[in-house]
Design an enzyme around this catalytic site. Structure first.
Site, PDB file in Angstrom:
ATOM      1  NE  ARG A 223      -4.143  -1.928   1.962  1.00  0.00           N
ATOM      2  CZ  ARG A 223      -4.138  -3.086   2.620  1.00  0.00           C
ATOM      3  NH1 ARG A 223      -3.176  -3.365   3.484  1.00  0.00           N
ATOM      4  NH2 ARG A 223      -5.106  -3.969   2.422  1.00  0.00           N
TER       5      ARG A 223
ATOM      6  CE  LYS B 102      -0.313  13.082 -15.200  1.00  0.00           C
ATOM      7  NZ  LYS B 102      -0.641  13.438 -16.594  1.00  0.00           N
TER       8      LYS B 102
ATOM      9  CD  GLU C  14       7.107  14.771 -23.176  1.00  0.00           C
ATOM     10  OE1 GLU C  14       6.647  15.904 -22.895  1.00  0.00           O
ATOM     11  OE2 GLU C  14       6.403  13.742 -23.199  1.00  0.00           O
TER      12      GLU C  14
ATOM     13  CE  LYS D 111       5.634  16.527 -15.073  1.00  0.00           C
ATOM     14  NZ  LYS D 111       5.833  15.261 -15.788  1.00  0.00           N
TER      15      LYS D 111
ATOM     16  CD  GLU E  23      -3.549  15.383 -16.314  1.00  0.00           C
ATOM     17  OE1 GLU E  23      -4.340  14.932 -17.142  1.00  0.00           O
ATOM     18  OE2 GLU E  23      -2.358  15.038 -16.230  1.00  0.00           O
TER      19      GLU E  23
ATOM     20  NE  ARG F  74       0.974  16.355 -13.442  1.00  0.00           N
ATOM     21  CZ  ARG F  74       1.618  15.564 -12.590  1.00  0.00           C
ATOM     22  NH1 ARG F  74       1.340  15.629 -11.303  1.00  0.00           N
ATOM     23  NH2 ARG F  74       2.525  14.719 -13.011  1.00  0.00           N
TER      24      ARG F  74
ATOM     25  CG  ASN G 200      -1.614  15.464 -20.586  1.00  0.00           C
ATOM     26  OD1 ASN G 200      -0.820  14.539 -20.567  1.00  0.00           O
ATOM     27  ND2 ASN G 200      -2.375  15.774 -19.551  1.00  0.00           N
TER      28      ASN G 200
ATOM     29  CG  HIS H  62       1.345  14.152 -24.199  1.00  0.00           C
ATOM     30  ND1 HIS H  62       2.045  15.299 -24.518  1.00  0.00           N
ATOM     31  CD2 HIS H  62       2.218  13.363 -23.508  1.00  0.00           C
ATOM     32  CE1 HIS H  62       3.275  15.202 -24.039  1.00  0.00           C
ATOM     33  NE2 HIS H  62       3.408  14.053 -23.434  1.00  0.00           N
TER      34      HIS H  62
ATOM     35  CG  HIS I  83      -0.995   9.268 -24.878  1.00  0.00           C
ATOM     36  ND1 HIS I  83      -1.543   9.734 -23.707  1.00  0.00           N
ATOM     37  CD2 HIS I  83       0.343   9.402 -24.747  1.00  0.00           C
ATOM     38  CE1 HIS I  83      -0.561  10.133 -22.899  1.00  0.00           C
ATOM     39  NE2 HIS I  83       0.581   9.952 -23.515  1.00  0.00           N
TER      40      HIS I  83
ATOM     41  CG  HIS J 266       6.254   9.247 -24.989  1.00  0.00           C
ATOM     42  ND1 HIS J 266       4.873   9.261 -25.087  1.00  0.00           N
ATOM     43  CD2 HIS J 266       6.581  10.297 -24.197  1.00  0.00           C
ATOM     44  CE1 HIS J 266       4.385  10.265 -24.370  1.00  0.00           C
ATOM     45  NE2 HIS J 266       5.398  10.906 -23.830  1.00  0.00           N
TER      46      HIS J 266
END
Length: 364
Positions: free
Chosen positions: A121, A143, A185, A226, A236, A240, A244, A247, A251, A265
């Site tokens: 956990r 993330k 990026e 960032k 997000e 935030r 993206n 993206h 994606h 990527h």
């Protein structure tokens, strides 16, 4: 060394950036070790290039190193490799107070971070990114996650690292294609919120990838941008999402190419940035010259800039749109896009006609 602080209440941490930090890793990691033992998750290429150097430095500092070496590539960000990683950590008797170190690129950071998030956990983890893409983006912000057949990063958790150690000297062993991929990026940060930074990249770009001092400046500025966004919107719910930019397209393209070496990527992001500005211009949000300026810079850097630059066949625009519908940024079934009113002026919207997206893909 430059240190960028990420000021999250109860989860604050530092990003240390500087050439030669591999040698300083034991000193930077020691404050976060409750016992002199570190579980390192890495991949074959990184292990071959720097694994023994890291192990030797930790051993000299009296820190025992356990190391899991995984296959490289986006294909490792899956259920099977996640299970293998968690099982290995359990076999090594990694406790909640221990530390897991992600030593690799974005795939290893996302995978090891997610494994740490769900193990017992929540086990603490640190990031030591070895690719440009990971140093400027994926190692910062917490993330973590894996890909599924339905889409990229659809399963994961927010789990902040306790420290990030970014050594630009590690990038010298990267294949040129991987270094270029990470540059996608870097460009994103200028386009989403710092037009002056994009102008600096246009001027310095041809020299940046071969000049360690310039490269370090680019890493620092990207991490600064960032960090400030993550501080204001960790999970997000709003701002935030600007990170993206490009993206939603990227994606879908990665899913369409099977998360393979056919399209890395950062390459997908570079193509996606051009498409996002194409769509913005099509909707009358920015000048028609902006997409051309962006693509001219990407092409000057030797990067993929258009759909036609992607090798092999791609699905039709309608099928790509269907892949976008799986995007985790969708709200109530409506796709959210990051668009722009100009370079450095990105914003988030869900008011985008599907026919405009399809037309953009058809012309892209």
């Amino acid at each position: 060394m430059t240190t960028v602080h990420v000021a999250l209440p109860g989860r604050a941490y530092d990003i240390h950036i500087g050439a030669g930090l591999l040698e300083a890793a034991p000193d930077l990691l020691r404050p976060h070790l409750r016992r002199p033992r570190l579980a390192v998750v890495t991949e074959e290429r990184v292990a071959a290039a720097q694994g023994e150097a890291l192990r030797a430095r930790l051993a000299a500092a009296g820190i025992e190193t356990l190391m899991l070496v995984l296959p490289p590539g986006e294909g490792s960000k899956d259920w099977a490799t996640l299970g293998r990683t968690v099982e290995w950590l359990l076999e090594q008797k990694v406790e909640r107070n221990d530390l897991v170190l992600a030593f690799g690129g974005g795939v290893i950071g996302d995978l090891a971070g997610f494994a740490a998030a769900i193990l017992r956990r929540g086990v603490r983890f640190a990031q030591m990114p070895t690719t440009l893409l990971a140093q400027v983006d994926s190692s910062v912000g917490g993330k973590t996650g894996i890909n599924t057949p339905q889409g990229k990063n659809l399963v994961g958790a927010f789990h902040q690292p306790v420290v990030v150690i970014a050594d630009p000297a590690l990038l010298s062993t990267l294949p040129h294609r991987d270094l270029l991929s990470g540059y996608g990026e870097v460009v994103k940060y200028g386009l989403l919120g710092d037009a002056a930074f994009f102008g600096w990249l246009e001027a310095q770009g041809p020299h940046l990838l071969s000049d360690p001092a310039l490269l370090e400046q680019a890493v620092v500025r990207s991490c600064e941008m960032k960090a400030r966004i993550v501080e204001r919107d960790e999970t997000e719910t709003g701002e935030r999402a600007l990170l993206n930019l490009g993206h939603t397209f990227a994606h879908a393209l990665e899913a369409a190419t099977g998360y393979s070496d056919r399209l890395l990527h950062g390459e997908a992001v570079a193509v996606g940035l051009g498409l996002a500005f194409d769509l913005s211009a099509r909707l009358g949000l920015c000048a028609q010259e902006e997409p051309s300026r962006i693509r001219a810079h990407l092409q000057a850097m030797g990067m993929k800039a258009r759909l036609s630059d992607i090798p092999g066949p791609l699905p039709d625009p309608e099928s790509l749109l269907a892949l976008m519908a799986q995007d985790k940024k969708a709200v109530a079934g409506r796709l959210r896009f990051v668009l722009a009113r100009g370079i450095g002026q990105a914003f988030v919207t869900d008011d985008v006609p599907q026919e405009a997206v399809i037309a953009t893909l058809r012309d892209g």
